[in-house]
Design a protein around this motif. Structure first.
Motif, PDB file in Angstrom:
ATOM      1  N   ASN A 446     -66.945-140.610   4.454  1.00  0.00           N
ATOM      2  CA  ASN A 446     -67.348-140.824   5.857  1.00  0.00           C
ATOM      3  C   ASN A 446     -68.859-140.821   6.067  1.00  0.00           C
ATOM      4  N   HIS A 447     -69.593-141.252   5.044  1.00  0.00           N
ATOM      5  CA  HIS A 447     -71.041-141.406   5.177  1.00  0.00           C
ATOM      6  C   HIS A 447     -71.372-142.902   5.117  1.00  0.00           C
ATOM      7  N   VAL A 448     -70.682-143.658   5.996  1.00  0.00           N
ATOM      8  CA  VAL A 448     -70.802-145.119   5.950  1.00  0.00           C
ATOM      9  C   VAL A 448     -72.206-145.577   6.303  1.00  0.00           C
ATOM     10  N   TRP A 449     -72.805-144.940   7.336  1.00  0.00           N
ATOM     11  CA  TRP A 449     -74.157-145.349   7.725  1.00  0.00           C
ATOM     12  C   TRP A 449     -75.158-145.097   6.598  1.00  0.00           C
ATOM     13  N   GLN A 450     -74.977-143.989   5.902  1.00  0.00           N
ATOM     14  CA  GLN A 450     -75.872-143.685   4.772  1.00  0.00           C
ATOM     15  C   GLN A 450     -75.695-144.730   3.672  1.00  0.00           C
ATOM     16  N   ALA A 451     -74.436-145.158   3.443  1.00  0.00           N
ATOM     17  CA  ALA A 451     -74.156-146.190   2.437  1.00  0.00           C
ATOM     18  C   ALA A 451     -74.806-147.509   2.837  1.00  0.00           C
ATOM     19  N   LEU A 452     -74.727-147.841   4.127  1.00  0.00           N
ATOM     20  CA  LEU A 452     -75.315-149.086   4.618  1.00  0.00           C
ATOM     21  C   LEU A 452     -76.833-149.057   4.485  1.00  0.00           C
ATOM     22  N   GLU A 453     -77.447-147.904   4.793  1.00  0.00           N
ATOM     23  CA  GLU A 453     -78.902-147.761   4.644  1.00  0.00           C
ATOM     24  C   GLU A 453     -79.321-147.903   3.179  1.00  0.00           C
ATOM     25  N   LEU A 465     -77.374-156.717  -7.165  1.00  0.00           N
ATOM     26  CA  LEU A 465     -76.086-156.072  -6.904  1.00  0.00           C
ATOM     27  C   LEU A 465     -74.963-157.101  -7.020  1.00  0.00           C
ATOM     28  N   GLY A 466     -73.852-156.697  -7.577  1.00  0.00           N
ATOM     29  CA  GLY A 466     -72.714-157.593  -7.743  1.00  0.00           C
ATOM     30  C   GLY A 466     -71.747-157.494  -6.583  1.00  0.00           C
ATOM     31  N   ILE A 467     -70.717-158.335  -6.622  1.00  0.00           N
ATOM     32  CA  ILE A 467     -69.744-158.407  -5.529  1.00  0.00           C
ATOM     33  C   ILE A 467     -68.966-157.105  -5.387  1.00  0.00           C
ATOM     34  N   LYS A 468     -68.768-156.356  -6.490  1.00  0.00           N
ATOM     35  CA  LYS A 468     -68.012-155.104  -6.401  1.00  0.00           C
ATOM     36  C   LYS A 468     -68.728-154.080  -5.521  1.00  0.00           C
ATOM     37  N   VAL A 469     -70.052-154.057  -5.606  1.00  0.00           N
ATOM     38  CA  VAL A 469     -70.829-153.119  -4.783  1.00  0.00           C
ATOM     39  C   VAL A 469     -70.645-153.454  -3.310  1.00  0.00           C
ATOM     40  N   TYR A 470     -70.753-154.741  -2.987  1.00  0.00           N
ATOM     41  CA  TYR A 470     -70.580-155.161  -1.585  1.00  0.00           C
ATOM     42  C   TYR A 470     -69.159-154.912  -1.111  1.00  0.00           C
ATOM     43  N   ASN A 471     -68.182-155.110  -2.005  1.00  0.00           N
ATOM     44  CA  ASN A 471     -66.790-154.827  -1.630  1.00  0.00           C
ATOM     45  C   ASN A 471     -66.612-153.369  -1.222  1.00  0.00           C
ATOM     46  N   SER A 472     -67.271-152.464  -1.949  1.00  0.00           N
ATOM     47  CA  SER A 472     -67.167-151.034  -1.642  1.00  0.00           C
ATOM     48  C   SER A 472     -67.697-150.734  -0.241  1.00  0.00           C
ATOM     49  N   VAL A 473     -68.849-151.342   0.093  1.00  0.00           N
ATOM     50  CA  VAL A 473     -69.449-151.095   1.408  1.00  0.00           C
ATOM     51  C   VAL A 473     -68.608-151.735   2.510  1.00  0.00           C
ATOM     52  N   ILE A 474     -68.164-152.972   2.285  1.00  0.00           N
ATOM     53  CA  ILE A 474     -67.339-153.661   3.283  1.00  0.00           C
ATOM     54  C   ILE A 474     -66.052-152.879   3.534  1.00  0.00           C
ATOM     55  N   ASP A 475     -65.447-152.374   2.457  1.00  0.00           N
ATOM     56  CA  ASP A 475     -64.211-151.594   2.585  1.00  0.00           C
ATOM     57  C   ASP A 475     -64.447-150.334   3.423  1.00  0.00           C
ATOM     58  N   GLY A 476     -65.562-149.660   3.154  1.00  0.00           N
ATOM     59  CA  GLY A 476     -65.887-148.451   3.914  1.00  0.00           C
ATOM     60  C   GLY A 476     -66.091-148.754   5.389  1.00  0.00           C
ATOM     61  N   LEU A 477     -66.788-149.858   5.687  1.00  0.00           N
ATOM     62  CA  LEU A 477     -67.034-150.239   7.081  1.00  0.00           C
ATOM     63  C   LEU A 477     -65.729-150.614   7.794  1.00  0.00           C
ATOM     64  N   CYS A 478     -64.860-151.358   7.070  1.00  0.00           N
ATOM     65  CA  CYS A 478     -63.578-151.760   7.674  1.00  0.00           C
ATOM     66  C   CYS A 478     -62.697-150.548   7.966  1.00  0.00           C
ATOM     67  N   LYS A 479     -62.633-149.619   7.032  1.00  0.00           N
ATOM     68  CA  LYS A 479     -61.779-148.446   7.225  1.00  0.00           C
ATOM     69  C   LYS A 479     -62.276-147.549   8.353  1.00  0.00           C
ATOM     70  N   SER A 480     -63.585-147.610   8.619  1.00  0.00           N
ATOM     71  CA  SER A 480     -64.122-146.804   9.730  1.00  0.00           C
ATOM     72  C   SER A 480     -64.126-147.596  11.040  1.00  0.00           C
ATOM     73  N   THR A 506     -59.299-159.892   0.997  1.00  0.00           N
ATOM     74  CA  THR A 506     -58.185-159.008   1.351  1.00  0.00           C
ATOM     75  C   THR A 506     -58.659-157.841   2.207  1.00  0.00           C
ATOM     76  N   ILE A 507     -59.823-157.268   1.851  1.00  0.00           N
ATOM     77  CA  ILE A 507     -60.383-156.157   2.637  1.00  0.00           C
ATOM     78  C   ILE A 507     -60.655-156.616   4.072  1.00  0.00           C
ATOM     79  N   MET A 508     -61.287-157.778   4.197  1.00  0.00           N
ATOM     80  CA  MET A 508     -61.642-158.279   5.525  1.00  0.00           C
ATOM     81  C   MET A 508     -60.391-158.627   6.341  1.00  0.00           C
ATOM     82  N   ILE A 509     -59.426-159.302   5.696  1.00  0.00           N
ATOM     83  CA  ILE A 509     -58.185-159.680   6.397  1.00  0.00           C
ATOM     84  C   ILE A 509     -57.447-158.431   6.881  1.00  0.00           C
ATOM     85  N   HIS A 510     -57.342-157.449   5.999  1.00  0.00           N
ATOM     86  CA  HIS A 510     -56.665-156.201   6.357  1.00  0.00           C
ATOM     87  C   HIS A 510     -57.395-155.508   7.517  1.00  0.00           C
TER      88      HIS A 510
END
Length: 641
Positions: A446-453, A465-480, A506-510
């Motif tokens: 639950n430190h999404v803002w810190q991850a985004l910064e 940075l690769g797509i996996k890193v961005y997937n992690s951040v996008i997933d965190g933002l979507c879940k919050s 899939t993350i974005m669609i979900h």
């Protein structure tokens, strides 16, 4: 004139190496020079750590001996000059001295041995053109090239990757009536194998052994030739042929060496582990000391198959036989224990290793740290890390990635920050994996803002940075629930040269389905299809759960699944049952369901059962015919034609 050919009178002329006739015993002088060179090297600490290297020849001393020889009267025989040339035959000095011999205007007459030494030197230096010139000179001087001449040329041609020319020269050799010897055979086999012509090498071997080439046992292969063939056959997956050659070698009373045993064991380990183990025991029984690599290979395969007791038993056998197992051997077995969650057994092995005087390295500690983190015993992982530092063993990126994973598992973001900040102290730069661990860990806690910064900071600093890193951040933002920020990150991917993956979509669609933005979810789904990114079951499941009245959508998704050859899992099929059974327009769905059965895995009876369940709920009268169709597919192995 006589003075030029007579050496100065100093103590060297009175040496016991000069006979009454004045001809120097060159072999003794050379040996004396080489022994002195060896003695110097043995006194050098660097030589002690490289004791397997051959001693280098002192070129200055050889040149001095040559200059001395040409001053002698009468001149030493050509055999003495040949011995001198041969001592430096692996360097260009041999060619320099040969040219010097020809330019002295002295009656020094090179013979076939001389020419062969120079020809071989040219081949070693990858100057085959000059080597062929020497062959021409051999013929011009009235000599007949022998097997040594041809073998050197064949080796030189292979070195230049002129495989066809090398084979052609071998055939020319036979036509010229020159019988090849074992070295020629070995050179040809080695060259063909290194060039990737394994089939040609095997055919040549078979022709020799069957007598088709008419070489008889003049060209008898030895253990080295067999080992080369067996090793290369195993490397390309032709293990059965390698086994056949292994048995042939033994039938000819040629004892396999450690290379032949190890190569075949490596090949068999994947296909028939039991036979590989038997071969290993046979090797040990014949008194052939297995390489540590062979042992580690078997232990590794056994651990991967979950046969930890056997791996441990093999390890104990090696120790009982008095074999010296190294840190990699312990590492392999410890890693196997950790894969099975047996961290306490791995720790006991570590203690045993230290007690036996085997120094643990960073890999050993990494295995233990990862093992403790896998079973969520983070405090003990940190304790092992401190022991490692206390032993002045420098950690690496693997160590810190494991520690970051552990502390973030506990939810200790502050500790993770400290671990991350400590990395430069040991000169360690964060890797792509490090950033992924850190960003996904921040999002999970639950430190999404810190991850985004952090993500923005990394982008500003030009970190790749690769797509996996961005997937992690996008997933965190979507879940919050921060779909706006998630969409911003997603839309910038293409500008960064990154292509969204099936996970990204899939993350974005979900996420959009979760907040009820179904039109955006639909739009992304079709964008995904247009971009050639095949959806997986998670994508379909996300879609099917977004609305309770989606029977038409389910059918559309089923069509897409068939087109993209996506096989549903149990949860998806179960969801289909719930959704389709509520819709009365069932009849037009049956053909699609039957079509799906035909592309489903023919042995997946559970999937077939669920599809039949769909049919029974949608159309009880037709469920029997559906089951008949399923069993037809199962019995025909998927072929319904």
């Amino acid at each position: 004139m006589s003075f030029r050919r007579t050496p100065h009178r100093h103590s060297f002329t009175q040496s016991k190496h000069v006979s009454n006739s004045g001809i120097i015993k060159l072999s003794s002088l050379l040996q004396q020079s080489i022994n002195k060179q060896k003695q110097k090297q043995k006194q050098n600490p660097l030589f002690q750590s490289q004791s397997h290297s051959l001693p280098s020849i002192n070129h200055k001393s050889v040149t001095h001996h040559f200059d001395y020889m040409i001053l002698l009267q009468p001149l030493p025989p050509i055999s003495s000059f040949n011995q001198l040339l041969n001592s430096v035959s692996k360097s260009k000095l041999a060619i320099v001295l040969y040219r010097k011999m020809n330019n002295t205007h002295l009656p020094i007459c090179p013979n076939l041995v001389t020419f062969n030494i120079v020809l071989n030197c040219y081949c070693d230096l990858n100057e085959v053109g000059f080597a062929l010139g020497i062959k021409g000179l051999i013929l011009k001087k009235g000599f007949i090239p022998n097997s040594v001449t041809y073998t050197s040329l064949i080796k030189g041609l292979f070195k230049r990757n002129e495989v066809i020319e090398a084979v052609r020269l071998f055939k020319r050799m036979i036509l010229d009536g020159v019988k090849p010897h074992g070295m020629t055979y070995g050179t040809l086999i080695n060259g063909l194998c290194k060039a990737g012509k394994i089939d040609t090498a095997v055919r040549f071997h078979e022709d020799v052994m069957s007598g088709k080439l008419g070489l008889g046992f003049v060209c008898k292969p030895n253990v080295v030739c067999y080992s080369m063939l067996i090793d290369n056959l195993c490397r390309v997956g032709c293990v059965s042929k390698a086994r056949e050659l292994f048995m042939e070698m033994k039938s000819r009373r040629i004892s396999p060496d450690v290379v032949a045993f190890t190569s075949l064991i490596r090949g068999l380990a994947v296909l028939d582990l039991q036979e590989a183990k038997c071969l290993f025991v046979e090797m040990v029984g014949e008194g052939i000391r297995p390489s540590v690599g062979t042992f580690n290979l078997l232990v590794n395969v056994l651990c991967k198959e979950g046969r930890f007791n056997e791996a441990s038993g093999l390890f104990e056998l090696m120790i009982q036989k008095g074999e010296q197992v190294d840190s990699l051997s312990y590492n392999t077995l410890m890693h196997g224990y950790c894969l099975d969650g047996k961290i306490d057994e791995a720790k006991e092995l570590y203690i045993s290793m230290v007690a036996k005087g085997v120094e643990p390295d960073v890999q050993i500690y990494n295995v233990l740290i990862n093992g403790y983190i896998k079973v969520r015993r983070v405090e003990e992982a940190i304790r092992i890390f401190k022991q490692m530092i206390h032993r002045t063993i420098k950690p690496n990126i693997v160590t810190y990635n494991a520690l970051l994973t552990g502390v973030l598992q506990k939810g200790d973001v502050l500790a993770a920050q400290k671990v991350f900040d400590e990395m430069p102290v040991y000169g360690i730069k964060p890797s792509y994996c490090t950033y992924n661990i850190l960003l996904s860990g921040l999002c999970r806690n639950n430190h999404v803002w810190q991850a985004l910064e952090l993500l923005q900071t990394l982008e500003n600093n030009g970190v790749d940075l690769g797509i996996k890193v961005y997937n992690s951040v996008i997933d965190g933002l979507c879940k919050s629930g921060q779909m706006g920020n998630a969409w911003d990150v997603y839309t910038k991917l293409l500008s960064k040269g990154l292509k969204p993956s099936v996970v990204t979509y899939t993350i974005m669609i979900h996420g959009f389905c979760k907040v009820g933005q179904l039109e955006k979810a639909d739009s992304l789904f079709f964008e995904m299809i247009e971009n050639g990114c095949a959806p997986n079951m998670v994508t379909f499941n996300a879609f099917m759960r977004k609305d309770s009245n989606v029977a038409p959508k389910v059918i559309e998704l089923l069509k897409n699944m068939v087109e993209n050859k996506v096989t549903p899992d149990a949860s998806t099929v179960s969801l289909m049952v719930d959704l389709l059974s509520k819709d009365e327009k069932y009849k037009k769905y049956l053909d699609i369901l039957l079509t799906f059965v035909e592309v489903a895995h023919p042995t997946d009876l559970f999937v077939g059962h669920l599809i039949a369940e769909i049919a029974s709920k949608c159309c009880p009268l037709k469920s029997y015919s559906i089951w008949v169709k399923i069993f037809e597919i199962l019995l025909c192995g998927g072929d319904t034609s």
